[in-house]
Write an enzyme that holds these catalytic residues in place. Structure first.
Site, PDB file in Angstrom:
ATOM      1  N   ASP A  21      40.977  36.790  61.798  1.00 30.48           N
ATOM      2  CA  ASP A  21      42.295  37.453  61.798  1.00 30.48           C
ATOM      3  C   ASP A  21      42.573  38.148  63.137  1.00 30.48           C
ATOM      4  OD1 ASP A  21      44.698  38.178  60.691  1.00 30.48           O
ATOM      5  OD2 ASP A  21      43.912  39.976  59.712  1.00 30.48           O
ATOM      6  N   ASN A  23      45.053  36.906  65.598  1.00 29.68           N
ATOM      7  CA  ASN A  23      45.602  36.078  66.684  1.00 29.68           C
ATOM      8  C   ASN A  23      46.966  36.593  67.149  1.00 29.68           C
ATOM      9  OD1 ASN A  23      43.423  34.490  66.178  1.00 29.68           O
ATOM     10  ND2 ASN A  23      44.558  32.738  65.361  1.00 29.68           N
ATOM     11  N   ARG A  25      48.367  39.638  66.861  1.00 33.88           N
ATOM     12  CA  ARG A  25      48.319  40.933  67.558  1.00 33.88           C
ATOM     13  C   ARG A  25      47.712  40.791  68.946  1.00 33.88           C
ATOM     14  NH1 ARG A  25      45.439  43.749  62.762  1.00 33.88           N
ATOM     15  NH2 ARG A  25      45.464  41.587  62.044  1.00 33.88           N
ATOM     16  N   TRP A  26      46.726  39.908  69.068  1.00 31.87           N
ATOM     17  CA  TRP A  26      46.121  39.644  70.390  1.00 31.87           C
ATOM     18  C   TRP A  26      47.208  39.168  71.355  1.00 31.87           C
ATOM     19  CZ3 TRP A  26      45.745  35.444  73.650  1.00 31.87           C
ATOM     20  CH2 TRP A  26      44.729  35.462  74.621  1.00 31.87           C
ATOM     21  N   HIS A  38      47.069  31.844  68.713  1.00 33.41           N
ATOM     22  CA  HIS A  38      46.402  30.815  67.895  1.00 33.41           C
ATOM     23  C   HIS A  38      45.576  29.881  68.779  1.00 33.41           C
ATOM     24  CE1 HIS A  38      48.278  32.342  64.377  1.00 33.41           C
ATOM     25  NE2 HIS A  38      49.502  31.924  64.660  1.00 33.41           N
ATOM     26  N   SER A  67      46.748  29.831  51.580  1.00 29.88           N
ATOM     27  CA  SER A  67      47.874  29.289  50.811  1.00 29.88           C
ATOM     28  C   SER A  67      49.114  30.159  51.026  1.00 29.88           C
ATOM     29  CB  SER A  67      47.517  29.163  49.323  1.00 29.88           C
ATOM     30  OG  SER A  67      46.763  30.256  48.883  1.00 29.88           O
ATOM     31  N   LEU A 132      24.557  21.753  61.016  1.00 24.65           N
ATOM     32  CA  LEU A 132      25.411  22.839  60.505  1.00 24.65           C
ATOM     33  C   LEU A 132      26.466  22.226  59.598  1.00 24.65           C
ATOM     34  CD1 LEU A 132      26.651  25.814  60.704  1.00 24.65           C
ATOM     35  CD2 LEU A 132      28.119  24.879  62.489  1.00 24.65           C
ATOM     36  N   ARG A 189      35.313  39.952  58.463  1.00 25.40           N
ATOM     37  CA  ARG A 189      36.744  39.904  58.800  1.00 25.40           C
ATOM     38  C   ARG A 189      36.943  40.592  60.149  1.00 25.40           C
ATOM     39  NH1 ARG A 189      42.036  39.987  55.262  1.00 25.40           N
ATOM     40  NH2 ARG A 189      43.541  39.824  56.944  1.00 25.40           N
ATOM     41  N   SER A 197      42.124  39.054  51.344  1.00 24.07           N
ATOM     42  CA  SER A 197      43.273  38.143  51.465  1.00 24.07           C
ATOM     43  C   SER A 197      43.026  36.789  50.783  1.00 24.07           C
ATOM     44  CB  SER A 197      43.663  37.937  52.939  1.00 24.07           C
ATOM     45  OG  SER A 197      44.004  39.164  53.534  1.00 24.07           O
TER      46      SER A 197
HETATM   47  C1  IPE Z   1      44.088  35.859  56.236  1.00 24.40           C
HETATM   48  O1  IPE Z   1      44.814  36.460  57.254  1.00 24.40           O
HETATM   49  C2  IPE Z   1      44.142  34.373  56.365  1.00 24.40           C
HETATM   50  C3  IPE Z   1      43.494  33.811  57.534  1.00 24.40           C
HETATM   51  C4  IPE Z   1      42.813  34.473  58.437  1.00 24.40           C
HETATM   52  C5  IPE Z   1      43.600  32.398  57.681  1.00 24.40           C
HETATM   53  P1  IPE Z   1      46.326  36.949  57.039  1.00 24.40           P
HETATM   54  O2  IPE Z   1      46.736  37.553  58.328  1.00 24.40           O
HETATM   55  O3  IPE Z   1      47.140  35.843  56.493  1.00 24.40           O
HETATM   56  O4  IPE Z   1      46.141  38.047  55.907  1.00 24.40           O
HETATM   57  P2  IPE Z   1      47.051  39.302  55.527  1.00 24.40           P
HETATM   58  O5  IPE Z   1      48.446  38.789  55.324  1.00 24.40           O
HETATM   59  O6  IPE Z   1      46.966  40.260  56.666  1.00 24.40           O
HETATM   60  O7  IPE Z   1      46.414  39.847  54.289  1.00 24.40           O
HETATM   61  C1  IPE Z   2      44.959  34.773  61.930  1.00 26.20           C
HETATM   62  O1  IPE Z   2      45.721  35.521  62.803  1.00 26.20           O
HETATM   63  C2  IPE Z   2      45.364  33.321  61.917  1.00 26.20           C
HETATM   64  C3  IPE Z   2      46.091  32.916  60.712  1.00 26.20           C
HETATM   65  C4  IPE Z   2      46.285  33.660  59.663  1.00 26.20           C
HETATM   66  C5  IPE Z   2      46.644  31.574  60.696  1.00 26.20           C
HETATM   67  P1  IPE Z   2      47.144  36.094  62.412  1.00 26.20           P
HETATM   68  O2  IPE Z   2      48.174  35.101  62.764  1.00 26.20           O
HETATM   69  O3  IPE Z   2      47.145  36.554  61.000  1.00 26.20           O
HETATM   70  O4  IPE Z   2      47.226  37.339  63.382  1.00 26.20           O
HETATM   71  P2  IPE Z   2      47.796  38.790  63.049  1.00 26.20           P
HETATM   72  O5  IPE Z   2      47.095  39.286  61.833  1.00 26.20           O
HETATM   73  O6  IPE Z   2      49.270  38.647  62.859  1.00 26.20           O
HETATM   74  O7  IPE Z   2      47.437  39.606  64.272  1.00 26.20           O
HETATM   75 MG    MG Z   3      46.705  38.318  60.099  1.00 23.08          MG
END
Ligand code: IPE
Ligand code: IPE
Ligand code: MG
Length: 246
Positions: A21, A23, A25-26, A38, A67, A132, A189, A197
């Site tokens: 999680d 990407n 915000r980065w 991403h 999902s 792996l 996480r 999540s």
């Molecule tokens: C969880 O991250 C799903 C993945 C990392 C693929 P999300 O960013 O979708 O989760 P929430 O919405 O913050 O709970």
């Molecule tokens: C995780 O990063 C990747 C996916 C859920 C596909 P996010 O896209 O959720 O990044 P944030 O949480 O908005 O920073």
């Molecule tokens: Mg996220």
């Protein structure tokens, strides 16, 4: 007795599961579009796989698309499936050479047929690799996983293959998308969020939880080492008495 229990825990986990999680915000911190986050996240996946191989972790599950992530809108969804397609085309051979067995878990029926074919081909090519086992969770939800298992078990009862009293935890586990894979020993996480999540809800019953304050695109071999160090210092009890108590 309790010492024995503590000693029994191998210091390297058999299965590490990661909620990748942060990407977005980065990218936001750098004034970049989410897609850049991403892309950088996909590079971190490579570092994570290499670290798992180097440290001898036999199973790695990465949560790449939930999902619920379908609700992000067509642009972000198509950016993410585009990236997936790119990595399938350019990285699967390399993973195959490195001895990685690829498996995709989730409701893959929501992807278009051409992409599903590519996923099947990647699984078929790497099927016999042993170094792996890499599970990529795509269009995955823990509740969805449980529901599809319930449906299949119900069907088998209806068709006369099973009686209700034959349904137990082992049988149910073998109907999940993760069938044949040991439960995760440690669930990680990134990004400083403290929730699951909808990831591996049944399978993580006794997983050790590790929350890292790093956005996924910055994840590297050092963070993987930190996860293994933290895990090695945890005492797993599975409901038994703590080892320090008499
Ligand atoms: C969880 O991250 C799903 C993945 C990392 C693929 P999300 O960013 O979708 O989760 P929430 O919405 O913050 O709970
Ligand atoms: C995780 O990063 C990747 C996916 C859920 C596909 P996010 O896209 O959720 O990044 P944030 O949480 O908005 O920073
Ligand atoms: Mg996220």
């Amino acid at each position: 007795m309790s010492l024995q229990l503590a000693d029994k825990k191998p210091s390297v986990p058999s299965h590490v599961a990661i909620i990748m999680d942060g990407n977005g915000r980065w990218a936001c911190e750098r004034g970049l579009p989410r897609l850049a986050g991403h892309r950088a996240g996909a590079e971190a996946v490579g570092r994570c796989i290499r670290a798992a191989i180097q440290r001898g972790v036999p199973y790695l599950t990465l949560y790449a698309f939930s999902s619920e992530n379908w609700s992000r809108g067509p642009k972000e969804v198509s950016d993410l499936t585009g990236l997936l397609r790119y990595y399938l085309r350019h990285k699967v051979k390399e993973l195959h050479t490195e001895g990685v067995c690829l498996r995709f878990i989730g409701d893959l029926s929501r992807f278009e047929p051409a992409l599903r074919d590519e996923l099947s081909r990647a699984e078929a090519m790497t099927r016999n690799n042993k170094r792996l086992v890499l599970l990529l969770a795509l269009s995955y939800g823990g509740r969805g996983d449980i529901m599809q298992a319930v449906r299949r078990v119900a069907q088998e009862v209806r068709d006369g293959w099973l009686t209700p009293d034959q349904i137990n935890e082992d049988l149910f586990t073998n109907h999940l998308w993760t069938a044949g894979v040991p439960d995760p020993d440690v669930m990680v996480r990134t990004s400083g969020e403290y929730r699951l999540s909808n990831f591996l809800l049944w399978q993580s019953a006794y997983a050790e939880l590790v929350f890292l304050d790093v956005f996924w695109p910055d994840f590297n071999e050092g963070h993987f080492a930190t996860v293994l160090d933290l895990y090695a210092r945890r005492e797993r009890r599975f409901g038994a008495r703590p080892s320090a108590s008499a």
